[in-house]
Scaffold this motif. Structure first.
Motif, PDB file in Angstrom:
ATOM      1  N   GLY A   1       0.808  -1.200   0.000  1.00 58.82           N
ATOM      2  CA  GLY A   1       0.000   0.000   0.000  1.00 58.82           C
ATOM      3  C   GLY A   1       0.843   1.252   0.000  1.00 58.82           C
ATOM      4  N   LEU A   2       0.174   2.361   0.279  1.00 58.61           N
ATOM      5  CA  LEU A   2       0.825   3.678   0.319  1.00 58.61           C
ATOM      6  C   LEU A   2       0.995   4.101   1.769  1.00 58.61           C
ATOM      7  CD1 LEU A   2       1.746   6.361  -1.009  1.00 58.61           C
ATOM      8  CD2 LEU A   2      -0.673   7.039  -1.010  1.00 58.61           C
ATOM      9  N   VAL A   3       2.172   4.536   2.105  1.00 53.59           N
ATOM     10  CA  VAL A   3       2.442   4.959   3.474  1.00 53.59           C
ATOM     11  C   VAL A   3       3.393   6.148   3.438  1.00 53.59           C
ATOM     12  CG1 VAL A   3       4.400   3.385   3.761  1.00 53.59           C
ATOM     13  CG2 VAL A   3       3.098   4.109   5.765  1.00 53.59           C
ATOM     14  N   GLN A   4       3.292   6.999   4.431  1.00 52.74           N
ATOM     15  CA  GLN A   4       4.183   8.150   4.525  1.00 52.74           C
ATOM     16  C   GLN A   4       5.547   7.733   5.053  1.00 52.74           C
ATOM     17  OE1 GLN A   4       2.202  11.119   6.890  1.00 52.74           O
ATOM     18  NE2 GLN A   4       1.065  11.898   5.124  1.00 52.74           N
ATOM     19  N   PRO A   5       6.578   8.486   4.739  1.00 51.33           N
ATOM     20  CA  PRO A   5       7.900   8.186   5.302  1.00 51.33           C
ATOM     21  C   PRO A   5       7.838   8.119   6.824  1.00 51.33           C
ATOM     22  CG  PRO A   5       8.105   9.804   3.560  1.00 51.33           C
ATOM     23  CD  PRO A   5       6.631   9.601   3.780  1.00 51.33           C
ATOM     24  N   GLY A   6       8.509   7.127   7.363  1.00 50.80           N
ATOM     25  CA  GLY A   6       8.476   6.911   8.805  1.00 50.80           C
ATOM     26  C   GLY A   6       7.371   5.974   9.253  1.00 50.80           C
ATOM     27  N   GLY A   7       6.475   5.639   8.345  1.00 51.40           N
ATOM     28  CA  GLY A   7       5.361   4.756   8.686  1.00 51.40           C
ATOM     29  C   GLY A   7       5.734   3.290   8.627  1.00 51.40           C
ATOM     30  N   SER A   8       4.724   2.452   8.833  1.00 56.24           N
ATOM     31  CA  SER A   8       4.932   1.010   8.879  1.00 56.24           C
ATOM     32  C   SER A   8       3.936   0.298   7.980  1.00 56.24           C
ATOM     33  CB  SER A   8       4.754   0.492  10.310  1.00 56.24           C
ATOM     34  OG  SER A   8       5.715   1.045  11.182  1.00 56.24           O
ATOM     35  N   LEU A   9       4.366  -0.827   7.488  1.00 56.93           N
ATOM     36  CA  LEU A   9       3.499  -1.742   6.752  1.00 56.93           C
ATOM     37  C   LEU A   9       3.884  -3.164   7.133  1.00 56.93           C
ATOM     38  CD1 LEU A   9       3.309  -0.408   3.072  1.00 56.93           C
ATOM     39  CD2 LEU A   9       1.426  -0.547   4.703  1.00 56.93           C
ATOM     40  N   ARG A  10       2.922  -4.042   6.982  1.00 55.36           N
ATOM     41  CA  ARG A  10       3.162  -5.455   7.284  1.00 55.36           C
ATOM     42  C   ARG A  10       2.762  -6.268   6.073  1.00 55.36           C
ATOM     43  NH1 ARG A  10       3.163  -8.400  12.290  1.00 55.36           N
ATOM     44  NH2 ARG A  10       2.209 -10.465  12.141  1.00 55.36           N
ATOM     45  N   LEU A  11       3.712  -6.976   5.513  1.00 60.64           N
ATOM     46  CA  LEU A  11       3.436  -7.853   4.378  1.00 60.64           C
ATOM     47  C   LEU A  11       3.324  -9.289   4.874  1.00 60.64           C
ATOM     48  CD1 LEU A  11       5.957  -6.558   1.683  1.00 60.64           C
ATOM     49  CD2 LEU A  11       3.663  -5.723   2.211  1.00 60.64           C
ATOM     50  N   SER A  12       2.398 -10.019   4.291  1.00 63.35           N
ATOM     51  CA  SER A  12       2.288 -11.430   4.614  1.00 63.35           C
ATOM     52  C   SER A  12       2.256 -12.248   3.337  1.00 63.35           C
ATOM     53  CB  SER A  12       1.050 -11.705   5.464  1.00 63.35           C
ATOM     54  OG  SER A  12      -0.117 -11.352   4.760  1.00 63.35           O
ATOM     55  N   CYS A  13       2.737 -13.472   3.437  1.00 60.08           N
ATOM     56  CA  CYS A  13       2.767 -14.380   2.301  1.00 60.08           C
ATOM     57  C   CYS A  13       2.328 -15.744   2.799  1.00 60.08           C
ATOM     58  CB  CYS A  13       4.176 -14.458   1.729  1.00 60.08           C
ATOM     59  SG  CYS A  13       4.392 -15.683   0.420  1.00 60.08           S
ATOM     60  N   ALA A  14       1.366 -16.316   2.106  1.00 63.02           N
ATOM     61  CA  ALA A  14       0.859 -17.635   2.486  1.00 63.02           C
ATOM     62  C   ALA A  14       1.107 -18.614   1.354  1.00 63.02           C
ATOM     63  CB  ALA A  14      -0.623 -17.557   2.802  1.00 63.02           C
TER      64      ALA A  14
ATOM     65  N   SER B   1       7.384 -29.824   2.388  1.00 62.03           N
ATOM     66  CA  SER B   1       8.198 -28.958   3.230  1.00 62.03           C
ATOM     67  C   SER B   1       8.621 -27.724   2.448  1.00 62.03           C
ATOM     68  CB  SER B   1       9.438 -29.700   3.746  1.00 62.03           C
ATOM     69  OG  SER B   1      10.293 -30.053   2.666  1.00 62.03           O
ATOM     70  N   ILE B   2       8.966 -26.685   3.191  1.00 62.58           N
ATOM     71  CA  ILE B   2       9.489 -25.460   2.591  1.00 62.58           C
ATOM     72  C   ILE B   2      10.894 -25.255   3.143  1.00 62.58           C
ATOM     73  CG2 ILE B   2       9.218 -22.986   2.328  1.00 62.58           C
ATOM     74  CD1 ILE B   2       6.221 -23.348   2.542  1.00 62.58           C
ATOM     75  N   ASN B   3      11.869 -25.256   2.266  1.00 60.23           N
ATOM     76  CA  ASN B   3      13.257 -25.174   2.703  1.00 60.23           C
ATOM     77  C   ASN B   3      13.743 -23.746   2.915  1.00 60.23           C
ATOM     78  OD1 ASN B   3      13.403 -27.958   2.585  1.00 60.23           O
ATOM     79  ND2 ASN B   3      14.191 -27.992   0.496  1.00 60.23           N
ATOM     80  N   GLY B   4      12.977 -22.800   2.466  1.00 63.76           N
ATOM     81  CA  GLY B   4      13.352 -21.408   2.676  1.00 63.76           C
ATOM     82  C   GLY B   4      12.266 -20.494   2.150  1.00 63.76           C
TER      83      GLY B   4
ATOM     84  N   THR C   1      11.640  -6.552   9.987  1.00 61.70           N
ATOM     85  CA  THR C   1      11.736  -7.799  10.745  1.00 61.70           C
ATOM     86  C   THR C   1      10.971  -8.885  10.007  1.00 61.70           C
ATOM     87  OG1 THR C   1      11.802  -6.549  12.815  1.00 61.70           O
ATOM     88  CG2 THR C   1      11.310  -8.907  12.958  1.00 61.70           C
ATOM     89  N   ILE C   2      11.620 -10.008   9.816  1.00 59.78           N
ATOM     90  CA  ILE C   2      10.982 -11.117   9.122  1.00 59.78           C
ATOM     91  C   ILE C   2      10.673 -12.230  10.113  1.00 59.78           C
ATOM     92  CG2 ILE C   2      13.120 -12.318   8.494  1.00 59.78           C
ATOM     93  CD1 ILE C   2      11.782 -12.813   5.728  1.00 59.78           C
ATOM     94  N   SER C   3       9.530 -12.862   9.936  1.00 59.00           N
ATOM     95  CA  SER C   3       9.175 -13.988  10.788  1.00 59.00           C
ATOM     96  C   SER C   3       8.422 -15.018   9.961  1.00 59.00           C
ATOM     97  CB  SER C   3       8.325 -13.534  11.984  1.00 59.00           C
ATOM     98  OG  SER C   3       7.134 -12.925  11.542  1.00 59.00           O
ATOM     99  N   ARG C   4       8.528 -16.241  10.389  1.00 60.74           N
ATOM    100  CA  ARG C   4       7.920 -17.324   9.615  1.00 60.74           C
ATOM    101  C   ARG C   4       7.194 -18.286  10.537  1.00 60.74           C
ATOM    102  NH1 ARG C   4      11.447 -21.696   6.125  1.00 60.74           N
ATOM    103  NH2 ARG C   4       9.777 -23.229   5.836  1.00 60.74           N
ATOM    104  N   ASP C   5       6.001 -18.688  10.101  1.00 59.37           N
ATOM    105  CA  ASP C   5       5.230 -19.710  10.793  1.00 59.37           C
ATOM    106  C   ASP C   5       5.332 -20.985   9.960  1.00 59.37           C
ATOM    107  OD1 ASP C   5       3.221 -21.459  11.726  1.00 59.37           O
ATOM    108  OD2 ASP C   5       2.007 -19.776  12.445  1.00 59.37           O
ATOM    109  N   LYS C   6       6.135 -21.934  10.425  1.00 62.28           N
ATOM    110  CA  LYS C   6       6.384 -23.145   9.642  1.00 62.28           C
ATOM    111  C   LYS C   6       5.189 -24.094   9.631  1.00 62.28           C
ATOM    112  CE  LYS C   6      11.404 -23.051   9.997  1.00 62.28           C
ATOM    113  NZ  LYS C   6      12.633 -23.799  10.319  1.00 62.28           N
ATOM    114  N   VAL C   7       4.317 -23.949  10.589  1.00 63.22           N
ATOM    115  CA  VAL C   7       3.110 -24.787  10.608  1.00 63.22           C
ATOM    116  C   VAL C   7       2.095 -24.276   9.587  1.00 63.22           C
ATOM    117  CG1 VAL C   7       1.164 -25.570  12.001  1.00 63.22           C
ATOM    118  CG2 VAL C   7       3.465 -25.446  13.003  1.00 63.22           C
ATOM    119  N   LYS C   8       1.920 -22.961   9.549  1.00 61.97           N
ATOM    120  CA  LYS C   8       0.950 -22.357   8.635  1.00 61.97           C
ATOM    121  C   LYS C   8       1.543 -22.008   7.275  1.00 61.97           C
ATOM    122  CE  LYS C   8      -1.859 -20.354  12.326  1.00 61.97           C
ATOM    123  NZ  LYS C   8      -2.408 -19.108  12.909  1.00 61.97           N
ATOM    124  N   ASN C   9       2.846 -22.232   7.110  1.00 66.17           N
ATOM    125  CA  ASN C   9       3.526 -21.903   5.846  1.00 66.17           C
ATOM    126  C   ASN C   9       3.324 -20.438   5.466  1.00 66.17           C
ATOM    127  OD1 ASN C   9       4.632 -24.453   5.481  1.00 66.17           O
ATOM    128  ND2 ASN C   9       2.881 -25.192   4.296  1.00 66.17           N
TER     129      ASN C   9
END
Length: 120
Positions: free
Chosen positions: A9-22, A29-32, A67-75
């Motif tokens: 999306g669109l955000v101002q400088p200094g703002g935050s966004l959260r991306l997710s991938c399913a 299995s997912i090796n990376g 910051t990146i994080s991964r849920d290996k159960v939910k892929n």
């Protein structure tokens, strides 16, 4: 196997966004999983992630902000982006190295891309 990315999306400088991938489908299995980004006229670059157990890497430009994080159960793979800068503007792509049901080989998959625009 499909990768679906959400959260751009669109955000101002200094703002935050959260991306997710399913990741979904016939996955053993997912090796990376990683996030890449691309801007017009430039090569894609690794933002953050891990490929085949080689540890999590971050682009120098995002260290301390993303910051990146991964849920290996939910892929799923999450990229929390804080203190965003105009130079973070790009299309962000999710990437996964997947072993599928009935096939011992590893395949590389890409999500559809999600636009991140940082602008005042």
């Amino acid at each position: 196997v499909q990768l679906q990315a959400f959260g751009g999306g669109l955000v101002q400088p200094g703002g935050s966004l959260r991306l997710s991938c399913a990741a979904s489908g016939s996955i053993i299995s997912i090796n990376g999983m990683s996030w890449y980004r691309q801007t017009p006229g430039k090569q894609s670059e690794l933002v953050a992630g891990s490929r085949s157990g080689d540890g999590i890497k971050h682009a120098d430009s995002v260290k301390g902000r993303f910051t990146i994080s991964r849920d290996k159960v939910k892929n799923t793979l999450i990229l929390q982006m804080d203190n965003l800068k105009p130079e973070d503007t790009a299309v962000y792509y999710c990437n996964a190295l997947v072993v599928r049901v009935g096939d011992p080989r590893t395949y590389e998959y890409w999500g559809q891309g999600t636009q991140v625009t940082v602008s005042s």
